[in-house]
Design a protein around this motif. Structure first.
Motif, mmCIF file in Angstrom:
data_model
loop_
_atom_site.group_PDB
_atom_site.id
_atom_site.type_symbol
_atom_site.label_atom_id
_atom_site.label_comp_id
_atom_site.label_asym_id
_atom_site.label_seq_id
_atom_site.Cartn_x
_atom_site.Cartn_y
_atom_site.Cartn_z
ATOM 1 N N TYR A 97 0.823 -1.209 0.000
ATOM 2 C CA TYR A 97 0.000 0.000 0.000
ATOM 3 C C TYR A 97 0.863 1.269 0.000
ATOM 4 C CZ TYR A 97 -3.920 -3.091 0.854
ATOM 5 O OH TYR A 97 -4.870 -4.086 0.736
ATOM 6 N N ASN A 98 1.712 1.370 -1.018
ATOM 7 C CA ASN A 98 2.487 2.575 -1.277
ATOM 8 C C ASN A 98 2.424 2.855 -2.774
ATOM 9 O OD1 ASN A 98 4.047 3.744 1.159
ATOM 10 N ND2 ASN A 98 4.303 1.527 1.430
ATOM 11 N N ASN A 99 3.314 3.682 -3.272
ATOM 12 C CA ASN A 99 3.382 3.984 -4.706
ATOM 13 C C ASN A 99 4.731 3.558 -5.272
ATOM 14 O OD1 ASN A 99 0.800 5.301 -4.654
ATOM 15 N ND2 ASN A 99 1.798 7.080 -3.721
ATOM 16 N N LEU A 100 5.226 2.456 -4.772
ATOM 17 C CA LEU A 100 6.540 2.000 -5.183
ATOM 18 C C LEU A 100 6.502 1.402 -6.580
ATOM 19 C CD1 LEU A 100 7.533 0.319 -1.784
ATOM 20 C CD2 LEU A 100 8.264 2.547 -2.645
ATOM 21 N N GLU A 101 7.652 1.410 -7.231
ATOM 22 C CA GLU A 101 7.729 0.909 -8.598
ATOM 23 C C GLU A 101 9.097 0.278 -8.842
ATOM 24 O OE1 GLU A 101 7.116 4.301 -11.022
ATOM 25 O OE2 GLU A 101 8.976 5.309 -10.409
ATOM 26 N N LEU B 184 1.363 -0.552 -7.661
ATOM 27 C CA LEU B 184 1.077 -0.890 -9.055
ATOM 28 C C LEU B 184 2.331 -0.956 -9.916
ATOM 29 C CD1 LEU B 184 -2.190 1.188 -9.640
ATOM 30 C CD2 LEU B 184 -1.940 -1.232 -9.015
ATOM 31 N N GLY B 185 3.377 -0.249 -9.496
ATOM 32 C CA GLY B 185 4.581 -0.229 -10.328
ATOM 33 C C GLY B 185 5.607 -1.273 -9.978
ATOM 34 N N LEU B 186 5.394 -2.061 -8.900
ATOM 35 C CA LEU B 186 6.371 -3.072 -8.507
ATOM 36 C C LEU B 186 6.268 -4.309 -9.390
ATOM 37 C CD1 LEU B 186 6.487 -3.186 -4.583
ATOM 38 C CD2 LEU B 186 8.227 -2.323 -6.162
ATOM 39 N N CYS B 187 7.403 -4.937 -9.604
ATOM 40 C CA CYS B 187 7.409 -6.153 -10.404
ATOM 41 C C CYS B 187 8.540 -7.055 -9.947
ATOM 42 C CB CYS B 187 7.574 -5.817 -11.892
ATOM 43 S SG CYS B 187 9.109 -4.914 -12.257
ATOM 44 N N GLY B 188 8.493 -8.283 -10.365
ATOM 45 C CA GLY B 188 9.517 -9.250 -9.999
ATOM 46 C C GLY B 188 9.087 -10.102 -8.830
ATOM 47 N N ALA B 189 9.843 -11.189 -8.602
ATOM 48 C CA ALA B 189 9.527 -12.120 -7.518
ATOM 49 C C ALA B 189 9.600 -11.395 -6.168
ATOM 50 C CB ALA B 189 10.515 -13.284 -7.541
#
Length: 869
Positions: free
Chosen positions: A771-775, A796-801
């Motif tokens: 619940y942040n705006n990390l990417e 919404l901007g985070l990705c990867g394992a």
């Protein structure tokens, strides 16, 4: 005539005698004749001026009473703490023990001009700094005591120059490293005291060469490794203590072969295996043997019965591996006055009548052993301290009724029901009674039966008492009554206990307000715990004693403001007011409390900012800071955590060896506090406070950047800043928190990437960034990759394992863009090729057409010209 001559001679001799006598009196009485040499006196006078003296002794006498009486124009050999050689006037002894000298011992100190010193005692002064090499210049020293002086650094090798030394005491200092090899030269040394000095390394092997040693004290240090097998080389050894270190392996039985050995203390190490006492042929002189808190296992050796001189034996926590113990092996030890067999891990049931043969036994601890107690038992006529905790006792031991010398009784953690017998409080010497963790429901006799006793400590916690609190005697110093069913108001009679130090009434059903009396009537109260009751009203200023060290009123219904009289409690270490209705701004004045270690304001109605322009919020000893679930607001300055020393470095709070006896003289209470770590509620009790260092500011309205100064707190274990309005990026410098185990930054407005540096935090077992705006990609690293997917949710901007969203989206888009650009390039090339292909014939055709057109145009122009003319 002859008679007259005789009379004349007698008169002459009388006059001569009187003259000589008067001359002697005048010589010795002359104020100008001093035994002390002027250069020695000047050196002493200068030495005094090198320090500042501060404070008072506990009896109110000025702490500098020795040097205070030094007067420059008097004989220094008559000064307090000074002894001189009557023939030479040289100072041979300087004794300034506990004189409150403050300041470093300088390498050029005038002390070192006293070259003829044979005894130097500066123990228990504040001589903080290093011990200078110049100490080795006092080459005639025989006794040197520098214990308790706060020296640090390495022990100087110049001590090896003191070849006449017979007694050396460097105990209770902050030295580090190993003993210098030069101490091998101290071949006249008989007593070596190095306890509590923080020395490390293996056992100093050079000590085996000091054959005159009678006493070695290495207790409470950081030594490790195995003890040498040839300890019997110390053939004159009488006392040997290595308790509170990390020695391991088997214990050398050669120590038991030293005929002069009287005192042997090995407690709190890692010695293991079976204990071999060896073949003792002659009667042993060993009187003191402590093996407590090691890893010895297997049966207790039967040969211990040969140590017939023992008066003190401590085998507590021996691991017999649940085997049967033959307690009859102790019957030969008829001189025992102290016996501790607690928690030896045996399945044996012991008949207490076995100990009826010990007529001299004054201390007995059988805790953790199943006991059989006969109702008609008669034993232990001189017992003073008896501890039978966790012994599966179901009935109050009646044999105690006749124990008129009993002063300390602990029968806690048993299964005793019913009422506490009236006769217990009539035992004339009883001062400490711990009957906690049983099923007692009341007290026999009249309501004031306890009040008529001389009890000092009474612990009745964790029982089933529901009656009003018993009336306590004026002698009460510690009262622990938590976890019962007491109700109603806290009786005001508590306030009349002038010597009360500790009052624990937590986890009951008390209601009403906190008595307004402790400040006025009881100025010595140091521990007040009233948590988890139904107390209400404002927190009265009058409830605060200046002597408070620990205050816990959490989980009540208290309102109003935090009492500002707490500012007078300069000894306060623990403050917990969580889960109340206190409505106040942040108590900035708490920064003035120099010893505060735990501050918990959680779940109240505190509001406003926790920083103020021009106010430096420094908490040098703070270990737990929990202000969660309030209404604090504002931006935290970048340097907010700059002065929090205890979380920045490893600080020792306890200089002595931890002991299972801790709390025996002050009740068995332990501070406790709940906290959120790794997403779970947990409770810290006792030693947890020295281990955990936590910050929890969650559930407030803080905004702005996370202060970068939080990265200074290298000892931090738990950091919870969730459920706020922090923005900006996560500081990469959080990677400096190498001991961090739990990190919660969820439910904020943080942006940018999760710093890859956090992947290096090998202890970081739990983290939450949801619940942040990390990417961007989640950093690689075992600790991060092993987190639950929920720890990264709603970014919404985070990705990867461990997210299922791969970081390939942008790569495909880039590839498509590259392909489009490449296709466009190809199309352009083809267009240019096509243009080039069409260009040559076009030009050729154009020339032909142009030529035809120009020829036609020329002919048409000539025709018109002729027509017009």
């Amino acid at each position: 005539m002859m008679c007259s001559c005789c009379e004349r001679k007698v008169m002459i001799w009388s006059l001569c005698f009187i003259f000589c006598l008067s001359n002697s009196i005048l010589v010795f009485a002359s104020p100008d004749k001093h035994l002390c040499r002027p250069d020695q006196r000047d050196a002493l006078w200068e030495f005094k001026r090198e320090f500042y003296v501060k404070g008072f002794h506990s009896n109110g006498v000025a702490a500098d009473k020795k040097t205070k009486r030094w007067t420059n124009n008097t004989d220094c050999c008559s000064w307090d703490g000074i002894s001189c050689d009557p023939k030479t006037g040289n100072i041979v002894e300087l004794d300034l023990l506990s004189s409150s000298l403050n300041g470093p011992l300088r390498s050029n100190s005038s002390l070192f001009r006293l070259q003829h010193l044979q005894s130097l005692d500066l123990g228990y002064n504040n001589l903080s700094g290093i011990l200078p090499d110049s100490i080795g210049n006092l080459k005639y020293l025989r006794v040197l005591n520098l214990g308790g002086c706060h020296f640090h650094g390495k022990i100087p090798s110049s001590l090896g120059n003191l070849s006449y030394l017979t007694g050396l005491d460097l105990s209770i200092n902050d030295f580090n490293g190993e003993l210098p090899d030069s101490m091998d030269n101290l071949n006249q040394l008989t007593e070596l005291r190095l306890g509590s000095t923080k020395l490390s390394g293996n056992f100093p092997s050079m000590l085996l060469n000091l054959s005159e040693l009678t006493l070695i004290d290495l207790a409470s240090n950081q030594f490790e490794g195995m003890l040498p097998s040839n300890m019997s080389r110390l053939s004159k050894l009488e006392s040997f203590s290595v308790a509170g270190n990390s020695f391991y392996g088997s214990f050398p039985s050669s120590l038991f072969m030293i005929p002069s050995l009287f005192y042997l203390s090995l407690g709190s190490n890692d010695f293991s295996g079976t204990l071999e006492i060896g073949n003792i042929s002659s009667p042993s002189t060993l009187g003191f043997l402590s093996l407590v808190e090691n890893n010895f296992n297997g049966p207790i050796p039967r040969s211990i019965s040969k140590l017939v001189g023992l008066f003190y034996l401590d085998l507590a926590l021996w691991n017999t591996e649940r085997s049967i113990v033959d307690f009859s092996i102790f019957l030969q030890l008829k001189s025992l006055t102290f016996l501790d067999l607690s928690y030896i891990n045996t399945r044996s049931m012991v008949d207490l009548s076995l100990f009826s043969h010990f007529d001299s036994l004054g201390y007995l601890d059988l805790s953790g052993i199943n006991l059989k107690i006969s109702s008609s038992l008669h034993l232990l006529p001189h017992i003073g301290i008896l501890t039978l905790s966790s012994c599966n006792i179901v009935e109050f031991p009646k044999f105690l009724k006749t124990k008129t010398s009993l002063s300390y009784l602990d029968i806690s953690a048993n299964q005793i029901e019913g009422q506490v017998p009236e006769w217990l409080w009539r035992l004339p010497m009883l001062r400490y009674a711990n009957i906690s963790q049983n099923f007692f429901s009341g007290f026999e006799g009249s309501a004031d039966i306890i009040q008529r006793s001389q009890i000092v400590l009474i612990d009745i916690s964790s029982n089933r008492f529901q009656d009003p609190l018993p009336l306590l005697p004026n002698s009460t110093k510690f009262f622990l009554g938590s976890s019962n069913g007491f109700s109603g108001k806290i009786p005001r009679t508590i306030c009349e206990l002038r010597f009360l130090d500790t009052l624990i009434l937590s986890n009951n059903n008390f209601n009403g307000s906190i008595p307004r009396c402790f400040e006025k009537f009881n100025t010595k109260l140091s521990v007040l715990h009233l948590r988890n009751n139904s107390l209400s009203g404002i927190f009265p200023e009058e409830s605060i004693s200046d002597h408070l060290r620990s205050l816990d009123v959490g989980s009540n219904q208290l309102s109003g403001e935090l009492p500002k009289s707490l500012i007078n409690c300069t000894r306060l270490e623990f403050l917990n007011v969580d889960d109340n209705k206190i409505k106040d701004t942040f108590p900035f004045w708490l920064r003035l409390l120099p010893n505060l270690e735990v501050l918990v304001l959680r779940s109240n109605e505190f509001h406003g900012p926790i920083s103020s322009p021009g106010v430096s919020l420094s908490f040098p000893k703070l270990r737990i800071f929990d202000i969660s679930d309030n209404r604090f607001i504002g931006v935290l300055p970048l340097d907010y955590f700059a002065g929090w020393g205890a979380m920045s470095s490893v600080l020792d709070t306890v200089d002595r060896m931890p002991s299972r006896f801790e709390g025996r003289d002050s009740g068995n209470y332990r501070n406790s506090v709940s906290m959120t770590a790794k997403g779970l509620k947990m409770e810290l009790v006792g030693s947890g406070f020295t281990i955990y260092k936590t910050i929890d500011v969650s559930g407030n309205r803080f905004e702005g950047d996370i202060p970068v100064s939080i990265s200074f707190l290298k000892e931090l274990i738990v950091l919870n800043m969730s459920n706020n309005a922090f923005t900006g990026r996560i500081p990469p410098s959080l990677a400096n928190l190498s001991n961090l185990q739990s990190l919660d930054l969820s439910q904020n407005g943080l942006s940018g990437e999760i710093p890859p540096e956090l992947g290096k935090l090998t202890f970081l077992a739990w983290m939450n960034f949801s619940y942040n705006n990390l990417e961007g990609p989640i950093p690689q690293g075992t600790q991060i990759q092993s987190q639950n997917i929920s720890s990264f949710a709603e970014n919404l901007g985070l990705c990867g394992a461990p997210l299922q969203k791969t970081c390939g989206g942008k790569e495909e888009e880039a590839t498509e863009q590259e392909e489009d650009e490449e296709k466009e390039e190809k199309d352009q090339v083809l267009s240019w090729i096509a243009a080039a292909i069409g260009y040559v014939p076009g030009v050729f055709c154009g020339l032909i057409i142009g030529h035809i057109f120009s020829s036609y145009k020329h002919d048409w122009f000539m025709r018109i010209f002729h027509y017009l003319t």
